[in-house]
Design an enzyme around this catalytic site. Sequence first.
Site, PDB file in Angstrom:
ATOM      1  N   HIS A 174      37.214  36.421  39.783  1.00 62.78           N
ATOM      2  CA  HIS A 174      36.678  36.869  38.490  1.00 62.78           C
ATOM      3  C   HIS A 174      37.033  35.900  37.360  1.00 62.78           C
ATOM      4  O   HIS A 174      36.396  35.925  36.307  1.00 62.78           O
ATOM      5  CB  HIS A 174      37.140  38.287  38.163  1.00 62.78           C
ATOM      6  CG  HIS A 174      38.557  38.408  37.692  1.00 62.78           C
ATOM      7  ND1 HIS A 174      39.586  38.822  38.498  1.00 62.78           N
ATOM      8  CD2 HIS A 174      39.118  38.186  36.473  1.00 62.78           C
ATOM      9  CE1 HIS A 174      40.709  38.850  37.814  1.00 62.78           C
ATOM     10  NE2 HIS A 174      40.456  38.461  36.574  1.00 62.78           N
ATOM     11  N   ASP A 198      38.717  39.097  45.632  1.00 63.40           N
ATOM     12  CA  ASP A 198      38.932  38.477  44.320  1.00 63.40           C
ATOM     13  C   ASP A 198      39.745  37.187  44.422  1.00 63.40           C
ATOM     14  O   ASP A 198      40.630  36.926  43.608  1.00 63.40           O
ATOM     15  CB  ASP A 198      39.609  39.450  43.352  1.00 63.40           C
ATOM     16  CG  ASP A 198      39.402  39.049  41.887  1.00 63.40           C
ATOM     17  OD1 ASP A 198      38.532  38.192  41.632  1.00 63.40           O
ATOM     18  OD2 ASP A 198      40.115  39.563  41.012  1.00 63.40           O
ATOM     19  N   ASN A 202      47.126  36.347  32.988  1.00 65.32           N
ATOM     20  CA  ASN A 202      47.923  36.006  34.167  1.00 65.32           C
ATOM     21  C   ASN A 202      47.134  36.131  35.457  1.00 65.32           C
ATOM     22  O   ASN A 202      47.654  35.827  36.529  1.00 65.32           O
ATOM     23  CB  ASN A 202      49.150  36.914  34.258  1.00 65.32           C
ATOM     24  CG  ASN A 202      50.240  36.529  33.288  1.00 65.32           C
ATOM     25  OD1 ASN A 202      50.003  35.782  32.342  1.00 65.32           O
ATOM     26  ND2 ASN A 202      51.430  37.057  33.484  1.00 65.32           N
ATOM     27  N   SER A 203      45.897  36.606  35.396  1.00 65.27           N
ATOM     28  CA  SER A 203      45.079  36.754  36.590  1.00 65.27           C
ATOM     29  C   SER A 203      44.983  35.425  37.315  1.00 65.27           C
ATOM     30  O   SER A 203      44.655  34.397  36.725  1.00 65.27           O
ATOM     31  CB  SER A 203      43.668  37.229  36.221  1.00 65.27           C
ATOM     32  OG  SER A 203      43.689  38.536  35.734  1.00 65.27           O
ATOM     33  N   ILE A 217      45.570  44.752  36.703  1.00 61.91           N
ATOM     34  CA  ILE A 217      46.501  45.677  36.072  1.00 61.91           C
ATOM     35  C   ILE A 217      45.808  47.020  35.959  1.00 61.91           C
ATOM     36  O   ILE A 217      44.585  47.106  36.038  1.00 61.91           O
ATOM     37  CB  ILE A 217      46.954  45.202  34.671  1.00 61.91           C
ATOM     38  CG1 ILE A 217      45.731  45.057  33.742  1.00 61.91           C
ATOM     39  CG2 ILE A 217      47.742  43.922  34.749  1.00 61.91           C
ATOM     40  CD1 ILE A 217      46.111  44.745  32.305  1.00 61.91           C
ATOM     41  N   GLY A 230      38.019  55.765  59.975  1.00 60.88           N
ATOM     42  CA  GLY A 230      39.017  56.824  59.972  1.00 60.88           C
ATOM     43  C   GLY A 230      39.395  57.221  58.571  1.00 60.88           C
ATOM     44  O   GLY A 230      38.797  56.780  57.588  1.00 60.88           O
TER      45      GLY A 230
END
Length: 467
Positions: A122, A152, A226-227, A245, A286
Amino acid sequence: MKKLTTLVFVSMLGGILTLGSYKLFLEEDFVAMGNTEMMTTGTPGILPVSFEPPVYGTNADFTEAAEKTVHGVVHVKNVAIYDQPRTIWELQARGGAGGKALRGAGSGVIITPDGYIVTNNHVIAGASEIQVTLNNNKTYKAELIGTEPSADIALIKIDARDLDYLPFGNSNNIKLGEWVLAVGNPFNLTSTVTAGIVSARARDLNTNDGTPQSFIQTDAAINPGNSGGALVNINGELIGINTAITSQTGSYIGYGFAVPSNNARKIVEDILEYGNVQKGILGIRGRDLNQNISREYNLEVAQGVIVADVDSESGAAMAGIKDGDVIRQIDNVTVRKMSDLTGYIGSKRPGDIVKVNILRNGRERELDVKLTKYETYAITPIGLEVTNASKDDLKRSKVSNGVKISAALKGDKRSQALIGIIITKIDNEDVTSVADVRKILNSKDPQEPLSVTFVNREGKEQTYIWQ
């Protein structure tokens, strides 16, 4: 007079004894406390305090880990290039010329000395140009190597040599309460370090987009910039890529999430070796076991994954896994919920053999399961992802051919409702596999209308056309 002298003498003697006792007993205790590196606030002596060193292999000194990692984390800019001015102010400033605009920014982690960098998908999605700034303020243009949107994760590269980089650690070995550092370069102000602990493993955020998730949860401060940064252990090893987050405000309020390093490393290696991500699957569907389901099936356990369906041509079926089995362990990883299972499988490849411990009729069994390949293809115009349909899938839908919708790319409820539906034709051509879908769409003019034939849950065919 004699009584007064005696009284004074007794008072002096009492004072001397009190001062001596203080010096002998109390002052030594306070000096001992002063020699420790721990600082306390508030009134001393109200609550019991332990000054014993931590038992868990660290003295909580993060300096070594921080020094090892800050130079391996970079600032990543997502830049858009446009041909024409977008506003009246740009028109006045530039005339008729276009320019560049910052779409977004985040962090990245150098993983090799020759410039391969892991970041979040992203962060770089839709970029016309990617710029990377190192901790020493040198800036480079980066090339996009590959992405895995469902996790991501993106891999980019800069043309550089002898860079500081972070080695991958084993995210399967992390423990709850273990100290970790979140290292990012959020505002292009050189790297920033925050500390915390591992709050949870295999955390599923339940975004309802059809994608299984398995994050490391930490209380180390992770903010939007910080991503793509690093989550490291006390030894400076990379154990996660910070990615999300949970907050009503969009800023840090106590919890952050990271893609486990084993999963990120596997994705990067697949991109480098195959050009795409090789997904292995057990071939089961499941749900998490809980107390109510445990009572319903008369089970003695209330944790694990209870198998609801097994694909007839999968490795699970070949190994003998059946509906109603409870998966309790895979290799040496305890399975308490589905995200434990999917997280571990996400670090494996098709063809890998895993040991699966199941509970059946009160008895535990260990089965060797060979993972089969999970092929998918994103039909971008309709916002859906498809995978190969099993014989059981086709039988349930009463059709002889087709592919199955496996995920909704947009995540909306209407698209979610289509997961599991069979597509039998694209542009009036029968499709029997993902390869057929890929062939039809790759040979098609993107500007032409797209015709897709679905078989609904009542077994009726419906055709829709996208312009």
